[in-house]
Design a protein around this motif. Structure first.
Motif, short mmCIF file in Angstrom:
data_model
loop_
_atom_site.label_atom_id
_atom_site.label_comp_id
_atom_site.label_asym_id
_atom_site.label_seq_id
_atom_site.Cartn_x
_atom_site.Cartn_y
_atom_site.Cartn_z
N GLY A 37 30.86 17.09 -30.91
CA GLY A 37 29.55 17.78 -31.29
C GLY A 37 29.05 16.55 -32.36
N ILE A 38 27.73 16.47 -31.98
CA ILE A 38 26.89 15.92 -33.01
C ILE A 38 25.69 17.03 -33.18
N LEU A 39 25.37 17.39 -34.58
CA LEU A 39 24.13 18.04 -34.93
C LEU A 39 23.21 17.26 -35.80
N ALA A 40 21.95 17.16 -35.12
CA ALA A 40 21.00 16.36 -35.67
C ALA A 40 19.75 17.11 -36.33
N SER A 41 19.30 16.78 -37.23
CA SER A 41 18.02 17.44 -37.79
C SER A 41 16.90 16.80 -38.15
N VAL A 42 15.82 16.94 -37.47
CA VAL A 42 14.80 16.01 -37.54
C VAL A 42 13.73 16.69 -38.26
N PRO A 43 13.50 16.56 -39.83
CA PRO A 43 12.75 17.29 -40.65
C PRO A 43 11.35 17.73 -40.25
#
Length: 305
Positions: free
Chosen positions: A262-268
């Motif tokens: 898994g990869i979790l990404a968060s774009v503000p």
């Protein structure tokens, strides 16, 4: 958007042939190397998905960002960072070396295993059961999924083969960075890593971080705003293990990977992204997952820098 996701998935599917599923935890060997999925949730709560987006896998090191947020909300920050550092290590995520060679012997950051064991130890609770219950409740709230639970086959597999983490934990207790029963703490840590998710769960956690800790549906604050900023900063500097610098240059999105694929990404202020691809590169990151995020970042101009 779903057409874009399908295109990005298909153009990077070939990279799964160049990676291997995690082998040091026996249960993780059961993953299908060519699985690949993605889910995106934007700030307006639109959900887009493609590929094996609903395949279940264990969260592994992606859990470190959630537990860090808990530790920072449960404790005085100065106390937390007296126990764990704020700098990239430049070493593999499971390295023990700097626990002996650093002047302070303090784990470099909360995204490597040694640092994560420390932050797990800082979760408040009168008993192991209470800590586990609080942890699961927090994960479920962030993911908006009351069915999130622990994969006990993976948990037992990790516990049986976790001697390297066990060695770290005893060193950490010896040097005063953790207190109490080491085996009890490791039990919680292994359970934390064995929480079962899909890319929708990761994307939901990611969009809640992107909105600085506010649930985009209800407006409820789940994570303190300053804590969400700290967590995303660690994701940029340390979230992709010792490939974090290269990832920041090529992709430019706060992200955290796990050896479950898994990869979790968060774009503000924009979106949360969950990616699944269990074929890993030599540093423990999803090899096709990184390529997917790189292309998606370019297509959608997501780079925060």
């Amino acid at each position: 958007m779903e057409k874009i996701l399908e295109e990005v998935l298909n153009s990077n599917r070939k990279y799964t042939n160049y990676g291997q599923v995690a082998g040091y935890i026996p249960e993780l060997k059961k993953a299908k190397r060519d699985d690949l999925g993605i889910c995106v949730i934007d700030k307006d709560n639109n959900i887009y998905k493609a590929g094996n987006w609903d395949t279940k896998f264990t969260i592994q090191s992606v859990s470190k960002i959630v537990v860090l947020a808990m530790a920072l909300m449960d404790n005085d920050w100065q106390y937390v960072f007296s126990k764990v550092g704020k700098e990239p290590s430049g070493d593999p995520f499971n390295s023990i070396m700097k626990l002996e060679t650093n002047d302070t012997k303090k784990p470099s950051n909360p995204m490597i295993n040694a640092g994560a064991i420390v932050t797990t130890s800082l979760i408040k609770g009168a008993s192991l059961e209470e800590k586990e219950e609080r942890m699961l409740k927090f994960f479920r709230k962030l993911a908006k999924n009351d069915n999130l639970g622990i994969n006990y086959d993976v948990y037992k597999s990790e516990k049986m083969t976790g001697d390297r983490n066990r060695a770290m934990a005893y060193l950490l207790r010896n040097d005063g960075f953790i207190q109490g029963d080491v085996e009890e703490l490791l039990d919680l840590y292994f359970k934390q890593c064995s929480i079962e998710v899909d890319t929708l769960d990761l994307a939901r956690i990611g969009v809640n971080l992107a909105s600085y800790g506010v649930d985009i549906e209800t407006g409820e604050r789940i994570i303190d705003e300053k804590v969400s900023r700290i967590v995303k900063t660690f994701m940029v500097t340390c979230g992709m293990y010792d490939a974090s610098g290269e990832f920041a240059i090529k992709v430019g999105i706060p992200a955290k990977s796990g050896v479950g694929g898994g990869i979790l990404a968060s774009v503000p202020n924009t979106m949360g992204i969950g990616v699944y691809g269990p074929a890993l590169d030599k540093k423990g990151n999803s090899i096709a997952g990184i390529k997917i995020l790189e292309e998606l970042s370019q297509k959608l101009e997501l780079n925060i820098f």
